[in-house]
Scaffold this motif. Structure first.
Motif, PDB file in Angstrom:
ATOM      1  N   LYS A 128       8.496   1.618   4.639  1.00  0.00           N
ATOM      2  CA  LYS A 128       9.439   2.683   4.302  1.00  0.00           C
ATOM      3  C   LYS A 128       8.713   4.014   4.216  1.00  0.00           C
ATOM      4  CE  LYS A 128      11.013   3.005   0.059  1.00  0.00           C
ATOM      5  NZ  LYS A 128      11.763   2.796  -1.218  1.00  0.00           N
ATOM      6  N   VAL A 129       9.417   5.098   4.597  1.00  0.00           N
ATOM      7  CA  VAL A 129       8.919   6.462   4.395  1.00  0.00           C
ATOM      8  C   VAL A 129       9.964   7.206   3.570  1.00  0.00           C
ATOM      9  CG1 VAL A 129       8.159   8.619   5.443  1.00  0.00           C
ATOM     10  CG2 VAL A 129       7.694   6.453   6.596  1.00  0.00           C
ATOM     11  N   GLU A 130       9.571   7.676   2.408  1.00  0.00           N
ATOM     12  CA  GLU A 130      10.492   8.396   1.528  1.00  0.00           C
ATOM     13  C   GLU A 130      10.027   9.842   1.364  1.00  0.00           C
ATOM     14  OE1 GLU A 130      12.141   8.332  -3.106  1.00  0.00           O
ATOM     15  OE2 GLU A 130      10.750   6.777  -2.393  1.00  0.00           O
ATOM     16  N   ALA A 131      10.927  10.780   1.659  1.00  0.00           N
ATOM     17  CA  ALA A 131      10.610  12.201   1.492  1.00  0.00           C
ATOM     18  C   ALA A 131      10.823  12.591   0.032  1.00  0.00           C
ATOM     19  CB  ALA A 131      11.486  13.046   2.405  1.00  0.00           C
ATOM     20  N   LEU A 132       9.786  13.130  -0.600  1.00  0.00           N
ATOM     21  CA  LEU A 132       9.882  13.595  -1.981  1.00  0.00           C
ATOM     22  C   LEU A 132      10.015  15.111  -1.966  1.00  0.00           C
ATOM     23  CD1 LEU A 132       7.024  11.456  -3.608  1.00  0.00           C
ATOM     24  CD2 LEU A 132       9.413  10.821  -3.191  1.00  0.00           C
ATOM     25  N   PRO A 133      11.181  15.649  -2.313  1.00  0.00           N
ATOM     26  CA  PRO A 133      11.374  17.110  -2.274  1.00  0.00           C
ATOM     27  C   PRO A 133      10.457  17.825  -3.253  1.00  0.00           C
ATOM     28  CG  PRO A 133      13.475  15.941  -2.496  1.00  0.00           C
ATOM     29  CD  PRO A 133      12.395  14.944  -2.757  1.00  0.00           C
ATOM     30  N   VAL A 134       9.772  18.861  -2.775  1.00  0.00           N
ATOM     31  CA  VAL A 134       8.893  19.660  -3.627  1.00  0.00           C
ATOM     32  C   VAL A 134       9.710  20.777  -4.262  1.00  0.00           C
ATOM     33  CG1 VAL A 134       6.825  21.118  -3.700  1.00  0.00           C
ATOM     34  CG2 VAL A 134       6.925  19.170  -2.125  1.00  0.00           C
ATOM     35  N   PRO A 135       9.643  20.948  -5.570  1.00  0.00           N
ATOM     36  CA  PRO A 135      10.382  22.052  -6.211  1.00  0.00           C
ATOM     37  C   PRO A 135       9.914  23.406  -5.665  1.00  0.00           C
ATOM     38  CG  PRO A 135       9.535  20.505  -7.856  1.00  0.00           C
ATOM     39  CD  PRO A 135       8.895  20.137  -6.558  1.00  0.00           C
ATOM     40  N   GLN A 137      13.663  26.294   4.123  1.00  0.00           N
ATOM     41  CA  GLN A 137      13.268  24.904   4.308  1.00  0.00           C
ATOM     42  C   GLN A 137      13.097  24.187   2.968  1.00  0.00           C
ATOM     43  OE1 GLN A 137       9.678  24.570   6.629  1.00  0.00           O
ATOM     44  NE2 GLN A 137      10.438  25.921   8.241  1.00  0.00           N
ATOM     45  N   GLN A 138      13.545  22.942   2.930  1.00  0.00           N
ATOM     46  CA  GLN A 138      13.237  22.100   1.783  1.00  0.00           C
ATOM     47  C   GLN A 138      11.861  21.491   2.023  1.00  0.00           C
ATOM     48  OE1 GLN A 138      14.693  21.110  -1.425  1.00  0.00           O
ATOM     49  NE2 GLN A 138      12.528  20.539  -1.387  1.00  0.00           N
ATOM     50  N   LYS A 139      10.872  21.910   1.260  1.00  0.00           N
ATOM     51  CA  LYS A 139       9.527  21.385   1.422  1.00  0.00           C
ATOM     52  C   LYS A 139       9.433  19.993   0.800  1.00  0.00           C
ATOM     53  CE  LYS A 139       7.901  24.938   3.574  1.00  0.00           C
ATOM     54  NZ  LYS A 139       7.468  24.802   4.989  1.00  0.00           N
ATOM     55  N   GLU A 140       8.508  19.179   1.333  1.00  0.00           N
ATOM     56  CA  GLU A 140       8.421  17.801   0.866  1.00  0.00           C
ATOM     57  C   GLU A 140       7.033  17.216   1.114  1.00  0.00           C
ATOM     58  OE1 GLU A 140      10.311  15.511   4.739  1.00  0.00           O
ATOM     59  OE2 GLU A 140      11.683  16.567   3.380  1.00  0.00           O
ATOM     60  N   VAL A 141       6.742  16.137   0.422  1.00  0.00           N
ATOM     61  CA  VAL A 141       5.608  15.272   0.741  1.00  0.00           C
ATOM     62  C   VAL A 141       6.210  13.907   1.050  1.00  0.00           C
ATOM     63  CG1 VAL A 141       4.003  16.557  -0.706  1.00  0.00           C
ATOM     64  CG2 VAL A 141       5.237  14.605  -1.673  1.00  0.00           C
ATOM     65  N   LEU A 142       5.444  13.072   1.745  1.00  0.00           N
ATOM     66  CA  LEU A 142       5.992  11.800   2.215  1.00  0.00           C
ATOM     67  C   LEU A 142       5.308  10.626   1.523  1.00  0.00           C
ATOM     68  CD1 LEU A 142       6.131  12.662   6.026  1.00  0.00           C
ATOM     69  CD2 LEU A 142       8.024  12.708   4.380  1.00  0.00           C
ATOM     70  N   LEU A 143       6.122   9.772   0.905  1.00  0.00           N
ATOM     71  CA  LEU A 143       5.623   8.551   0.293  1.00  0.00           C
ATOM     72  C   LEU A 143       5.763   7.428   1.315  1.00  0.00           C
ATOM     73  CD1 LEU A 143       4.541   7.113  -2.234  1.00  0.00           C
ATOM     74  CD2 LEU A 143       6.916   6.699  -2.910  1.00  0.00           C
ATOM     75  N   VAL A 144       4.641   6.929   1.784  1.00  0.00           N
ATOM     76  CA  VAL A 144       4.615   5.944   2.865  1.00  0.00           C
ATOM     77  C   VAL A 144       4.231   4.586   2.298  1.00  0.00           C
ATOM     78  CG1 VAL A 144       3.632   5.373   5.127  1.00  0.00           C
ATOM     79  CG2 VAL A 144       3.895   7.778   4.438  1.00  0.00           C
ATOM     80  N   GLU A 145       5.066   3.586   2.520  1.00  0.00           N
ATOM     81  CA  GLU A 145       4.794   2.235   2.043  1.00  0.00           C
ATOM     82  C   GLU A 145       4.529   1.322   3.228  1.00  0.00           C
ATOM     83  OE1 GLU A 145       7.465   0.605  -0.813  1.00  0.00           O
ATOM     84  OE2 GLU A 145       7.894   2.543  -1.750  1.00  0.00           O
ATOM     85  N   LEU A 146       3.401   0.631   3.194  1.00  0.00           N
ATOM     86  CA  LEU A 146       3.017  -0.290   4.257  1.00  0.00           C
ATOM     87  C   LEU A 146       2.610  -1.629   3.669  1.00  0.00           C
ATOM     88  CD1 LEU A 146       1.187   2.684   4.892  1.00  0.00           C
ATOM     89  CD2 LEU A 146       1.602   1.705   7.144  1.00  0.00           C
ATOM     90  N   ASP A 147       2.745  -2.661   4.484  1.00  0.00           N
ATOM     91  CA  ASP A 147       2.271  -3.978   4.078  1.00  0.00           C
ATOM     92  C   ASP A 147       1.646  -4.656   5.288  1.00  0.00           C
ATOM     93  OD1 ASP A 147       4.444  -4.812   5.628  1.00  0.00           O
ATOM     94  OD2 ASP A 147       5.732  -5.093   3.886  1.00  0.00           O
ATOM     95  N   MET A 160       0.857  -1.194   0.000  1.00  0.00           N
ATOM     96  CA  MET A 160       0.000   0.000   0.000  1.00  0.00           C
ATOM     97  C   MET A 160       0.884   1.232   0.000  1.00  0.00           C
ATOM     98  SD  MET A 160      -3.244   0.951   0.162  1.00  0.00           S
ATOM     99  CE  MET A 160      -4.159   2.451   0.393  1.00  0.00           C
ATOM    100  N   ARG A 161       0.663   2.125  -0.975  1.00  0.00           N
ATOM    101  CA  ARG A 161       1.451   3.359  -1.059  1.00  0.00           C
ATOM    102  C   ARG A 161       0.555   4.565  -0.817  1.00  0.00           C
ATOM    103  NH1 ARG A 161       5.925   3.129  -5.914  1.00  0.00           N
ATOM    104  NH2 ARG A 161       7.212   1.504  -4.974  1.00  0.00           N
ATOM    105  N   ILE A 162       0.922   5.323   0.185  1.00  0.00           N
ATOM    106  CA  ILE A 162       0.143   6.506   0.551  1.00  0.00           C
ATOM    107  C   ILE A 162       1.025   7.736   0.448  1.00  0.00           C
ATOM    108  CG2 ILE A 162      -1.060   7.665   2.460  1.00  0.00           C
ATOM    109  CD1 ILE A 162      -1.864   4.875   3.427  1.00  0.00           C
ATOM    110  N   LEU A 163       0.501   8.799  -0.137  1.00  0.00           N
ATOM    111  CA  LEU A 163       1.213  10.069  -0.213  1.00  0.00           C
ATOM    112  C   LEU A 163       0.647  10.982   0.874  1.00  0.00           C
ATOM    113  CD1 LEU A 163       3.502  10.963  -2.032  1.00  0.00           C
ATOM    114  CD2 LEU A 163       1.847  12.078  -3.504  1.00  0.00           C
ATOM    115  N   HIS A 164       1.476  11.300   1.843  1.00  0.00           N
ATOM    116  CA  HIS A 164       1.066  12.106   2.998  1.00  0.00           C
ATOM    117  C   HIS A 164       1.485  13.560   2.770  1.00  0.00           C
ATOM    118  CE1 HIS A 164       2.228  13.197   7.459  1.00  0.00           C
ATOM    119  NE2 HIS A 164       1.182  13.894   7.035  1.00  0.00           N
TER     120      HIS A 164
END
Length: 406
Positions: free
Chosen positions: A273-280, A257-267, A1-5
């Motif tokens: 895993k939580v991966e920070a995706l940098p926002v331009p 600040q480097q702004k970001e959204v979080l890609l959260v992977e659950l099973d 399951m991939r959630i974008l927080h």
């Protein structure tokens, strides 16, 4: 399951006379691209999708357009109410948006089961269970009692919010069993937690009642997606309790600040895993500090980030020449020919030049009610206990007024 927080979009914000419409439009386009590329199953907006309870029409249009475009990606959307959002406005289109795979939880309702949502994978199978907790207003979870001290009110509210989370978590566990088990449980929230690092654009929301919620009071969810604090961060160093932060800087102290959204992977095991995706950065923003002699070099440096079509927005803090009465004209001369636009001038006054009108923030419309009262108290000779008592009373009055107007 991939959630974008994500959280704290503040659509419709006016920033010192400037609209953020272009930035928000660019962010929404970028977010849709991330959902496509990373095959996200669900997008979670943890409160404050709008900046005010009565957002301008273009902000509502932007919100609706995002919902339509996101549905085309195959991902579902969950929108939670924040302290800036109007419960009535968010709730008025719930039934309609449900037809577009968007679920809206504007406030705590009477039926707790409405806050327990099953999130589906793109395949249509259940992927996670969400305890969908929006901003909790004190009146949603407890009744005020006469004669309570400030400490009693704070403890009562903390216990009530904790009980609300635990009741939802129990329902989520029950729902998981009904679905055969093996599903991760996620919780959300829009509040300040103990140890969270805020910025000047974050409004205190439990003034006089509950300043911060302890992390130990959260349920044992696999991931807790939080909003309200604009600086992205782990809470207490915990990997599974996170603020995604705002996607664009909402004040000058967020400019670096480097702004970001979080890609959260659950099973089925839990958080993977939580991966920070940098926002331009869609609009260059800088805060400069120095004397008039130093400013030409500083302005020339930040001007590299701008263009005539999109000038850099700048805040200037004058450190040694604050006594000059023609600072605005002098700065305009320094910026001539540069793709730079000064939105705010702050004077770092010496202690001998006191007075509210001489403060770094020079106009009342740049101060919130708490700051106005704080500055007023600074001009009085008061002992610490009396000062603290007056501050507490003022914050309690503001809290009651905000609760009534919410």
């Amino acid at each position: 399951m991939r959630i974008l927080h994500t959280s704290d979009w503040h659509l419709g914000q006016h920033f010192m006379g400037k609209t953020r419409q272009a930035e928000h439009r660019a962010f929404c386009r970028w977010l849709i691209e991330q959902v496509h590329e990373r095959q996200v199953d669900a997008v979670l907006v943890a409160g404050d999708v709008f900046d005010t309870g009565a957002p301008p029409s273009y902000a509502r249009e932007q919100y609706n357009q995002f919902i339509v475009e996101l549905r085309e990606t195959g991902a579902e959307l969950v929108v939670l109410g924040g302290n800036h959002d109007s419960v009535a406005m968010l709730g008025e289109s719930r039934s309609l948006l449900a037809q577009l795979d968007t679920r809206v939880v504007p406030a705590v309702g009477v039926d707790l089961a409405e806050q327990v949502l099953v999130l589906e994978r793109r395949s249509g199978e259940p992927g996670a269970i969400l305890c969908a907790v929006p901003f909790i207003r004190p009146r949603d979870v407890l009744q005020s009692q006469a004669g309570q001290s400030a400490a009693d009110k704070q403890l009562s509210l903390q216990q009530a919010i904790q009980a609300h989370y635990q009741q939802l978590f129990a329902l989520a566990e029950q729902r998981r069993m009904e679905l055969g088990g093996g599903l991760p449980i996620i919780a959300s929230g829009h509040l300040t937690t103990v140890g969270a690092s805020a910025s000047e654009s974050v409004r205190e929301i439990y003034v006089g009642a509950l300043e911060a919620f302890p992390t130990t009071a959260f349920p044992a969810a696999d991931y807790i997606a939080l909003g309200h604090i604009h600086r992205p961060q782990k809470v207490g160093g915990l990997e599974h309790i996170r603020y995604s932060g705002s996607p664009i800087p909402l004040s000058f102290d967020e400019a670096r600040q480097q702004k970001e959204v979080l890609l959260v992977e659950l099973d089925s095991i839990g958080l993977h895993k939580v991966e920070a995706l940098p926002v331009p950065r869609f609009q260059p923003l800088h805060s400069l500090r120095g004397s008039l002699a130093e400013l030409p070099g500083l302005l020339a440096e930040v001007a590299r980030d701008g263009t005539p079509e999109q000038p850099v927005w700048v805040e200037v803090q004058i450190s040694t020449d604050d006594y000059l009465s023609d600072l605005q004209a002098r700065l305009a001369s320094l910026c001539e020919g540069l793709p730079v636009e000064v939105l705010r001038i702050r004077r770092e006054r010496g202690t001998t030049q006191a007075g509210l009108q001489r403060e770094a923030r020079e106009t009342l419309d740049e101060l919130n009610p708490e700051e106005v009262f704080d500055k007023r108290l600074e001009s009085e000779e008061l002992d610490d206990p009396l000062r603290a008592h007056l501050l507490g009373l003022h914050r309690e009055v503001l809290a009651e007024l905000r609760e009534e107007s919410a």
